[in-house]
Write a protein that holds these residues in place. Structure first.
Motif, PDB file in Angstrom:
ATOM      1  N   PHE A 180      -5.272 -22.938 -11.854  1.00 55.92           N
ATOM      2  CA  PHE A 180      -4.493 -21.932 -11.123  1.00 55.92           C
ATOM      3  C   PHE A 180      -3.485 -21.326 -12.089  1.00 55.92           C
ATOM      4  O   PHE A 180      -2.740 -22.063 -12.736  1.00 55.92           O
ATOM      5  CB  PHE A 180      -3.743 -22.582  -9.948  1.00 55.92           C
ATOM      6  CG  PHE A 180      -4.640 -22.946  -8.801  1.00 55.92           C
ATOM      7  CD1 PHE A 180      -5.541 -23.989  -8.912  1.00 55.92           C
ATOM      8  CD2 PHE A 180      -4.577 -22.239  -7.612  1.00 55.92           C
ATOM      9  CE1 PHE A 180      -6.380 -24.327  -7.855  1.00 55.92           C
ATOM     10  CE2 PHE A 180      -5.410 -22.570  -6.545  1.00 55.92           C
ATOM     11  CZ  PHE A 180      -6.312 -23.609  -6.666  1.00 55.92           C
ATOM     12  N   ILE A 181      -3.476 -20.014 -12.145  1.00 54.65           N
ATOM     13  CA  ILE A 181      -2.492 -19.320 -12.978  1.00 54.65           C
ATOM     14  C   ILE A 181      -1.541 -18.579 -12.050  1.00 54.65           C
ATOM     15  O   ILE A 181      -1.933 -17.638 -11.347  1.00 54.65           O
ATOM     16  CB  ILE A 181      -3.188 -18.344 -13.941  1.00 54.65           C
ATOM     17  CG1 ILE A 181      -4.183 -19.140 -14.804  1.00 54.65           C
ATOM     18  CG2 ILE A 181      -2.174 -17.631 -14.819  1.00 54.65           C
ATOM     19  CD1 ILE A 181      -5.270 -18.299 -15.372  1.00 54.65           C
ATOM     20  N   LEU A 182      -0.315 -19.067 -12.012  1.00 59.15           N
ATOM     21  CA  LEU A 182       0.672 -18.480 -11.110  1.00 59.15           C
ATOM     22  C   LEU A 182       1.377 -17.361 -11.856  1.00 59.15           C
ATOM     23  O   LEU A 182       2.100 -17.622 -12.815  1.00 59.15           O
ATOM     24  CB  LEU A 182       1.676 -19.555 -10.674  1.00 59.15           C
ATOM     25  CG  LEU A 182       1.046 -20.874 -10.207  1.00 59.15           C
ATOM     26  CD1 LEU A 182       2.124 -21.883  -9.871  1.00 59.15           C
ATOM     27  CD2 LEU A 182       0.136 -20.644  -9.014  1.00 59.15           C
ATOM     28  N   VAL A 183       1.123 -16.146 -11.435  1.00 60.18           N
ATOM     29  CA  VAL A 183       1.666 -15.026 -12.195  1.00 60.18           C
ATOM     30  C   VAL A 183       2.910 -14.459 -11.515  1.00 60.18           C
ATOM     31  O   VAL A 183       3.081 -14.590 -10.309  1.00 60.18           O
ATOM     32  CB  VAL A 183       0.623 -13.914 -12.435  1.00 60.18           C
ATOM     33  CG1 VAL A 183      -0.649 -14.483 -13.040  1.00 60.18           C
ATOM     34  CG2 VAL A 183       0.305 -13.170 -11.158  1.00 60.18           C
ATOM     35  N   ASN A 184       3.744 -13.853 -12.316  1.00 65.09           N
ATOM     36  CA  ASN A 184       4.964 -13.243 -11.778  1.00 65.09           C
ATOM     37  C   ASN A 184       4.617 -11.954 -11.062  1.00 65.09           C
ATOM     38  O   ASN A 184       3.742 -11.220 -11.485  1.00 65.09           O
ATOM     39  CB  ASN A 184       5.930 -12.938 -12.915  1.00 65.09           C
ATOM     40  CG  ASN A 184       6.293 -14.200 -13.646  1.00 65.09           C
ATOM     41  OD1 ASN A 184       6.534 -15.229 -13.024  1.00 65.09           O
ATOM     42  ND2 ASN A 184       6.304 -14.137 -14.964  1.00 65.09           N
ATOM     43  N   ASP A 185       5.322 -11.734  -9.985  1.00 66.44           N
ATOM     44  CA  ASP A 185       5.007 -10.552  -9.206  1.00 66.44           C
ATOM     45  C   ASP A 185       6.257 -10.085  -8.481  1.00 66.44           C
ATOM     46  O   ASP A 185       7.008 -10.880  -7.948  1.00 66.44           O
ATOM     47  CB  ASP A 185       3.925 -10.899  -8.193  1.00 66.44           C
ATOM     48  CG  ASP A 185       3.482  -9.681  -7.427  1.00 66.44           C
ATOM     49  OD1 ASP A 185       3.343  -8.626  -8.050  1.00 66.44           O
ATOM     50  OD2 ASP A 185       3.287  -9.793  -6.212  1.00 66.44           O
ATOM     51  N   THR A 186       6.440  -8.795  -8.462  1.00 72.55           N
ATOM     52  CA  THR A 186       7.619  -8.281  -7.765  1.00 72.55           C
ATOM     53  C   THR A 186       7.213  -7.393  -6.599  1.00 72.55           C
ATOM     54  O   THR A 186       8.047  -6.885  -5.879  1.00 72.55           O
ATOM     55  CB  THR A 186       8.497  -7.452  -8.727  1.00 72.55           C
ATOM     56  OG1 THR A 186       7.646  -6.531  -9.411  1.00 72.55           O
ATOM     57  CG2 THR A 186       9.179  -8.337  -9.752  1.00 72.55           C
ATOM     58  N   GLN A 187       5.893  -7.221  -6.431  1.00 74.88           N
ATOM     59  CA  GLN A 187       5.430  -6.337  -5.368  1.00 74.88           C
ATOM     60  C   GLN A 187       5.661  -6.951  -3.997  1.00 74.88           C
ATOM     61  O   GLN A 187       5.680  -8.163  -3.836  1.00 74.88           O
ATOM     62  CB  GLN A 187       3.936  -6.089  -5.511  1.00 74.88           C
ATOM     63  CG  GLN A 187       3.577  -5.182  -6.651  1.00 74.88           C
ATOM     64  CD  GLN A 187       2.090  -4.904  -6.651  1.00 74.88           C
ATOM     65  OE1 GLN A 187       1.551  -4.470  -5.662  1.00 74.88           O
ATOM     66  NE2 GLN A 187       1.442  -5.179  -7.760  1.00 74.88           N
ATOM     67  N   LYS A 188       5.751  -6.082  -3.006  1.00 77.86           N
ATOM     68  CA  LYS A 188       5.874  -6.541  -1.627  1.00 77.86           C
ATOM     69  C   LYS A 188       4.509  -7.086  -1.191  1.00 77.86           C
ATOM     70  O   LYS A 188       3.474  -6.496  -1.492  1.00 77.86           O
ATOM     71  CB  LYS A 188       6.262  -5.342  -0.749  1.00 77.86           C
ATOM     72  CG  LYS A 188       6.855  -5.738   0.568  1.00 77.86           C
ATOM     73  CD  LYS A 188       7.368  -4.497   1.294  1.00 77.86           C
ATOM     74  CE  LYS A 188       7.614  -4.820   2.738  1.00 77.86           C
ATOM     75  NZ  LYS A 188       6.374  -4.949   3.514  1.00 77.86           N
ATOM     76  N   ASP A 189       4.528  -8.205  -0.525  1.00 75.36           N
ATOM     77  CA  ASP A 189       3.265  -8.828  -0.120  1.00 75.36           C
ATOM     78  C   ASP A 189       2.584  -8.080   1.027  1.00 75.36           C
ATOM     79  O   ASP A 189       3.244  -7.610   1.929  1.00 75.36           O
ATOM     80  CB  ASP A 189       3.528 -10.259   0.369  1.00 75.36           C
ATOM     81  CG  ASP A 189       3.893 -11.157  -0.786  1.00 75.36           C
ATOM     82  OD1 ASP A 189       3.686 -10.753  -1.934  1.00 75.36           O
ATOM     83  OD2 ASP A 189       4.396 -12.266  -0.514  1.00 75.36           O
ATOM     84  N   VAL A 190       1.270  -8.014   0.971  1.00 72.84           N
ATOM     85  CA  VAL A 190       0.481  -7.645   2.153  1.00 72.84           C
ATOM     86  C   VAL A 190      -0.260  -8.931   2.501  1.00 72.84           C
ATOM     87  O   VAL A 190      -1.018  -9.444   1.682  1.00 72.84           O
ATOM     88  CB  VAL A 190      -0.558  -6.533   1.828  1.00 72.84           C
ATOM     89  CG1 VAL A 190      -1.346  -6.161   3.072  1.00 72.84           C
ATOM     90  CG2 VAL A 190       0.123  -5.316   1.232  1.00 72.84           C
ATOM     91  N   SER A 191      -0.024  -9.491   3.684  1.00 69.46           N
ATOM     92  CA  SER A 191      -0.662 -10.765   4.032  1.00 69.46           C
ATOM     93  C   SER A 191      -2.175 -10.578   4.051  1.00 69.46           C
ATOM     94  O   SER A 191      -2.670  -9.448   4.181  1.00 69.46           O
ATOM     95  CB  SER A 191      -0.186 -11.225   5.407  1.00 69.46           C
ATOM     96  OG  SER A 191      -0.737 -10.383   6.403  1.00 69.46           O
ATOM     97  N   SER A 192      -2.906 -11.680   3.932  1.00 68.30           N
ATOM     98  CA  SER A 192      -4.364 -11.548   3.966  1.00 68.30           C
ATOM     99  C   SER A 192      -4.791 -10.984   5.325  1.00 68.30           C
ATOM    100  O   SER A 192      -5.724 -10.189   5.413  1.00 68.30           O
ATOM    101  CB  SER A 192      -5.049 -12.882   3.682  1.00 68.30           C
ATOM    102  OG  SER A 192      -4.531 -13.905   4.482  1.00 68.30           O
ATOM    103  N   ARG A 193      -4.071 -11.384   6.364  1.00 66.75           N
ATOM    104  CA  ARG A 193      -4.430 -10.917   7.709  1.00 66.75           C
ATOM    105  C   ARG A 193      -4.293  -9.393   7.798  1.00 66.75           C
ATOM    106  O   ARG A 193      -5.195  -8.706   8.252  1.00 66.75           O
ATOM    107  CB  ARG A 193      -3.538 -11.623   8.743  1.00 66.75           C
ATOM    108  CG  ARG A 193      -4.076 -11.546  10.137  1.00 66.75           C
ATOM    109  CD  ARG A 193      -3.490 -12.610  11.047  1.00 66.75           C
ATOM    110  NE  ARG A 193      -4.149 -13.905  10.897  1.00 66.75           N
ATOM    111  CZ  ARG A 193      -4.008 -14.902  11.765  1.00 66.75           C
ATOM    112  NH1 ARG A 193      -3.244 -14.763  12.834  1.00 66.75           N
ATOM    113  NH2 ARG A 193      -4.629 -16.049  11.567  1.00 66.75           N
ATOM    114  N   ASP A 194      -3.160  -8.876   7.341  1.00 68.40           N
ATOM    115  CA  ASP A 194      -2.943  -7.416   7.400  1.00 68.40           C
ATOM    116  C   ASP A 194      -3.855  -6.686   6.418  1.00 68.40           C
ATOM    117  O   ASP A 194      -4.380  -5.621   6.724  1.00 68.40           O
ATOM    118  CB  ASP A 194      -1.480  -7.073   7.068  1.00 68.40           C
ATOM    119  CG  ASP A 194      -0.532  -7.606   8.130  1.00 68.40           C
ATOM    120  OD1 ASP A 194      -1.011  -7.985   9.210  1.00 68.40           O
ATOM    121  OD2 ASP A 194       0.687  -7.660   7.863  1.00 68.40           O
TER     122      ASP A 194
END
Ligand code: FM0
Length: 334
Positions: A180-194
């Motif tokens: 698993f590569i945990l990358v940095n992110d600043t974007q707003k999440d879109v849930s998998s459901r949405d």
């Protein structure tokens, strides 16, 4: 009388993705999917149906969750109560075991553990198939975490026909790992459901996804039957890319990729050129997961540790299916 049950479930990562619902209420998927359960991330959940409670309460890692955070759990409990004629509210005590606090809590392990704990609380002794159907009602991907190793979620066309089954792999699955590569992110999440809903409703690429996913599933099952690592990796990687392709055709368009996701994907390609067979997949977020044979996992880890820091890298091996545990509250009285 109180009814108490406890269970542990491990998270799974899809190699052929579930992406889109045909029925949002029942959580029936548009396509069948296939996953590998992993040992590094799991959830333990104890549930107590208690006549003294006047509402459901949900503790996550010892913290009482608010109404909004309890909604998904309570919705699942209501489905369970209606199905098995229970009138009590419940207290749900859940613990996520993840190697770092990097937001890898998973609805798959969480809802599978909850389904197992509910079933154990009432001594229902449900079959894996029934547990899988039940977990599916909480979160689609949870239906696959009932099983260890490879699981196929057969989409079905009703509540009763949509569930996961074990995909036999002799013991080949134990030769596989995932980085698993945990990358940095600043974007707003879109849930998998949405994200999947927006894609089904608006993406001009969605029909193409569906056609491809059916073929990909067959290729993946064949690769597993033949213990063919590169064939499995190739189809998993291409399936993930196609899933992520659909989001660009949605209205409004979106992507889960961040610059570091691309960096990780490119490094996977260069790893392959250097002779380490490995393939990436991604879910509804920027993290990259790399499928590799266990015998190469150290080499892969070493390669990535030159580009990402230690806290961003987690190695996992194939994990087991749902485990029913002895509730702690009962143990106190032993
Ligand atoms: O796991 O709306 O189960 O097959 O992870 O709760 O049914 O969180 F990449 C996306 C997981 C979807 C692919 O969706 O959705 C996969 C995904 P829910 P989930």
């Amino acid at each position: 009388m109180k009814h108490i049950g406890k269970a542990r479930a491990y998270t799974n990562i899809a190699l052929i993705k579930y992406w889109g619902k045909k029925d949002e209420q029942l959580i029936l998927p548009m396509n069948s999917s296939l996953s590998l359960t992993l040992d590094a991330f799991y959830t333990e959940t104890e549930v107590t149906f208690d006549p003294a409670l006047s509402q459901d309460c949900f503790y996550l890692n010892d913290r009482l969750q608010n109404k909004e955070q309890t909604k998904k759990i309570s919705k699942f409990l209501t489905i369970f109560r209606n199905k098995y004629s229970i009138s009590h509210y419940a207290s749900v005590d859940s613990r996520n075991f993840v190697p770092t606090a990097a937001g890898l809590a998973s609805s798959a392990s969480g809802l599978a553990a909850l389904a197992g704990a509910c079933s154990a609380a009432l001594s229902l002794e449900l079959s894996p198939q029934e547990l899988s159907k039940l977990a599916r009602r909480g979160s689609g991907s949870a239906c696959r975490s009932i099983f260890g190793g490879f699981a196929e979620w057969r989409k079905g066309d009703s509540d009763d026909t949509s569930f996961a089954v074990q995909v036999p792999a002799s013991s080949w699955e134990n030769e596989l790992s995932m980085l698993f590569i945990l990358v940095n992110d600043t974007q707003k999440d879109v849930s998998s459901r949405d994200g999947m809903k927006r894609t089904v409703d608006t993406s001009i690429f969605y029909q193409g996804w569906l056609t491809g996913a059916a073929d990909d599933l067959e290729l993946a099952k064949q690769a597993i039957a033949e213990n063919n690592f590169s064939a499995l990796g190739e189809v998993a990687e291409s399936n993930a890319l196609r899933m992520h392709g659909t989001t660009l055709g949605a209205v409004p368009p979106f992507t889960y990729w961040s610059p570091d996701s691309l960096k990780a994907m490119n490094l996977v390609r260069s790893c392959r050129m250097r002779g380490i067979p490995c393939y990436f997949t991604m879910d509804a977020g920027p993290n990259v997961k790399v499928l590799v044979q266990k015998k190469d996992q150290e080499k892969l880890y070493h390669f990535f540790s030159e580009h990402f820091n230690e806290k961003q890298l987690i190695l996992a091996n194939t994990g087991p299916g749902l485990e029913i545990l002895k509730p702690e509250r009962l143990m106190d009285n032993d």
